[in-house]
Write a protein that holds these residues in place. Structure first.
Motif, short mmCIF file in Angstrom:
data_model
loop_
_atom_site.label_atom_id
_atom_site.label_comp_id
_atom_site.label_asym_id
_atom_site.label_seq_id
_atom_site.Cartn_x
_atom_site.Cartn_y
_atom_site.Cartn_z
N UNK A 272 47.39 36.69 50.84
CA UNK A 272 48.78 37.12 50.63
C UNK A 272 49.51 36.05 49.81
N UNK A 273 49.07 35.79 48.59
CA UNK A 273 49.67 34.70 47.81
C UNK A 273 51.09 35.02 47.38
N UNK A 274 51.93 34.01 47.46
CA UNK A 274 53.31 34.14 47.00
C UNK A 274 53.54 33.28 45.78
N UNK A 275 54.64 33.48 45.07
CA UNK A 275 54.89 32.74 43.82
C UNK A 275 55.14 31.26 44.02
N UNK A 276 55.45 30.85 45.25
CA UNK A 276 55.80 29.45 45.49
C UNK A 276 54.62 28.63 46.02
N UNK A 277 53.40 29.20 46.03
CA UNK A 277 52.25 28.49 46.59
C UNK A 277 50.95 28.88 45.90
N UNK A 278 51.02 29.21 44.62
CA UNK A 278 49.83 29.76 43.97
C UNK A 278 48.67 28.78 43.86
N UNK A 279 48.87 27.51 43.49
CA UNK A 279 47.72 26.60 43.47
C UNK A 279 47.09 26.47 44.86
N UNK A 280 47.92 26.38 45.88
CA UNK A 280 47.43 26.30 47.27
C UNK A 280 46.68 27.57 47.64
N UNK A 281 47.24 28.72 47.30
CA UNK A 281 46.61 30.00 47.63
C UNK A 281 45.25 30.11 46.94
N UNK A 282 45.18 29.69 45.69
CA UNK A 282 43.92 29.75 44.95
C UNK A 282 42.87 28.84 45.60
N UNK A 283 43.30 27.65 46.03
CA UNK A 283 42.38 26.73 46.69
C UNK A 283 41.87 27.31 48.00
N UNK B 226 35.53 19.74 61.14
CA UNK B 226 36.72 20.57 60.94
C UNK B 226 37.41 20.10 59.66
N UNK B 227 37.30 20.89 58.61
CA UNK B 227 37.96 20.59 57.34
C UNK B 227 39.41 21.08 57.43
N UNK B 228 40.26 20.19 57.93
CA UNK B 228 41.65 20.56 58.21
C UNK B 228 42.64 19.99 57.20
N UNK B 229 42.31 18.88 56.55
CA UNK B 229 43.25 18.24 55.63
C UNK B 229 43.72 19.22 54.57
N UNK B 230 45.02 19.24 54.32
CA UNK B 230 45.55 20.15 53.32
C UNK B 230 46.95 19.76 52.91
N UNK B 231 47.38 20.26 51.77
CA UNK B 231 48.76 20.06 51.35
C UNK B 231 49.17 21.16 50.39
N UNK B 232 50.48 21.43 50.38
CA UNK B 232 51.04 22.48 49.53
C UNK B 232 52.40 22.03 49.02
N UNK B 233 52.42 21.18 47.99
CA UNK B 233 53.70 20.65 47.49
C UNK B 233 54.58 21.75 46.91
N UNK B 234 55.88 21.58 47.05
CA UNK B 234 56.83 22.50 46.45
C UNK B 234 56.92 22.25 44.95
N UNK B 235 57.25 23.31 44.20
CA UNK B 235 57.47 23.16 42.77
C UNK B 235 58.56 24.13 42.36
N UNK C 12 44.12 21.26 44.46
CA UNK C 12 42.72 21.70 44.46
C UNK C 12 41.84 20.63 45.08
N UNK C 13 42.11 19.37 44.80
CA UNK C 13 41.29 18.28 45.33
C UNK C 13 41.29 18.21 46.84
N UNK C 14 42.47 18.27 47.43
CA UNK C 14 42.56 18.13 48.89
C UNK C 14 42.09 19.40 49.59
N UNK C 15 42.50 20.56 49.10
CA UNK C 15 42.24 21.81 49.81
C UNK C 15 40.88 22.44 49.52
N UNK C 16 40.24 22.06 48.43
CA UNK C 16 38.98 22.72 48.06
C UNK C 16 37.86 21.72 47.76
N UNK C 17 38.14 20.74 46.90
CA UNK C 17 37.07 19.80 46.54
C UNK C 17 36.59 19.00 47.74
#
Length: 253
Positions: free
Chosen positions: A155-166, A91-100, A115-120
């Motif tokens: 459903x990507x939003x402006x506050x999570x685009x790197x996370x959404x892309x991953x 189960x690849x569950x580890x993830x993070x979505x920092x605020x910016x 990208x590293x945590x959520x995709x790599x």
């Protein structure tokens, strides 16, 4: 749920010491699985491993792993195969979505970390373990890989685009690996909506209210509500299900 006896199986959950990962670890252990709890915080993994052993009487292995690091992923795989003999469910569950504060203020370091945590990490672990699972073809031990994706992927939003892309990339990995490791290995994803995990601690009351207004069920999910989907996709009940992306999001609009 029929077909969810995991006695004799080994289940590896990244980000397994808290939130949805912890809920899934507990659920698999309650159904007889030996569990591997991996996250960056070894102390939290060890504490949960002790609780699982005491409560369910199953083997529980705690391993420190930063999944964004290739070497950490390889070391995790080597440790699990050496100590427990293999992996039946990843189960690849580890993830993070920092605020910016704004898109132009997203640093290279933050982007690479997301990208590293959520995709790599899921790519490396899925590739390494999926290859071992598939060795020997349809008559091998086989296995199931479950990627925890996000509704942000579609459903990507402006506050999570790197996370959404991953997470969009993770959806692509899911379908591609389902083809690569068939027929012995099934690879599926759970596209999670907003859940009350550590990420939610950063939400202001106004943010939470806005999120809930965008969900058909008018609330965020609790970690235990991911369990049913994970058990299904890991079990023989999903024997004809691979390459699927299952939404568990409360009906995000």
């Amino acid at each position: 749920m029929e077909g969810t006896d995991f006695t004799g199986k080994v289940v590896l959950v990244t980000g397994g010491s808290r939130g949805m990962g912890k809920a899934m670890v507990e659920a698999f252990a309650a159904r007889g699985a030996s569990v591997v709890i991996a996250s960056r915080r070894l102390d939290a993994c060890e504490q949960l491993a002790r609780e699982v052993r005491d409560r369910h009487g199953v083997a529980a292995l705690a391993v420190a792993c930063n999944v964004s690091r290739w070497a950490d992923c390889d070391a995790l795989v080597d440790t699990v195969y050496r100590q427990l003999g293999g992996v039946d469910v990843l189960v690849n569950n580890a993830g993070l979505s920092p605020l910016y504060p704004s898109l132009d203020e997203v640093s290279e370091a933050l982007f690479d970390k997301v990208i590293g945590v959520n995709l790599r990490g899921p790519f490396r672990l899925g590739s390494a373990i999926g290859t071992r699972m598939a060795a020997g073809g349809a008559d091998s031990r086989g296995g199931s890989i479950i990627n925890i994706s996000s509704v942000a992927a579609i459903r990507p939003g402006p506050h999570e685009l790197p996370y959404a892309a991953a997470k969009a990339g993770l959806n692509a990995l899911t379908e591609g690996m389902a083809q690569a490791f068939a027929p012995a290995v099934r690879v599926n994803a759970i596209q999670a909506g907003p859940f009350r995990t550590d990420i939610a601690k950063a939400w202001s009351p106004q943010t939470l209210a806005r999120i809930e207004q965008g969900v058909a069920l008018c609330r965020v999910g609790e970690p235990a509500e991911i369990v049913g989907a994970a058990l299904y996709l890991a079990s023989d009940a999903a024997s004809f299900c691979t390459g699927a992306v299952l939404r568990v999001d409360g009906g995000v609009r």
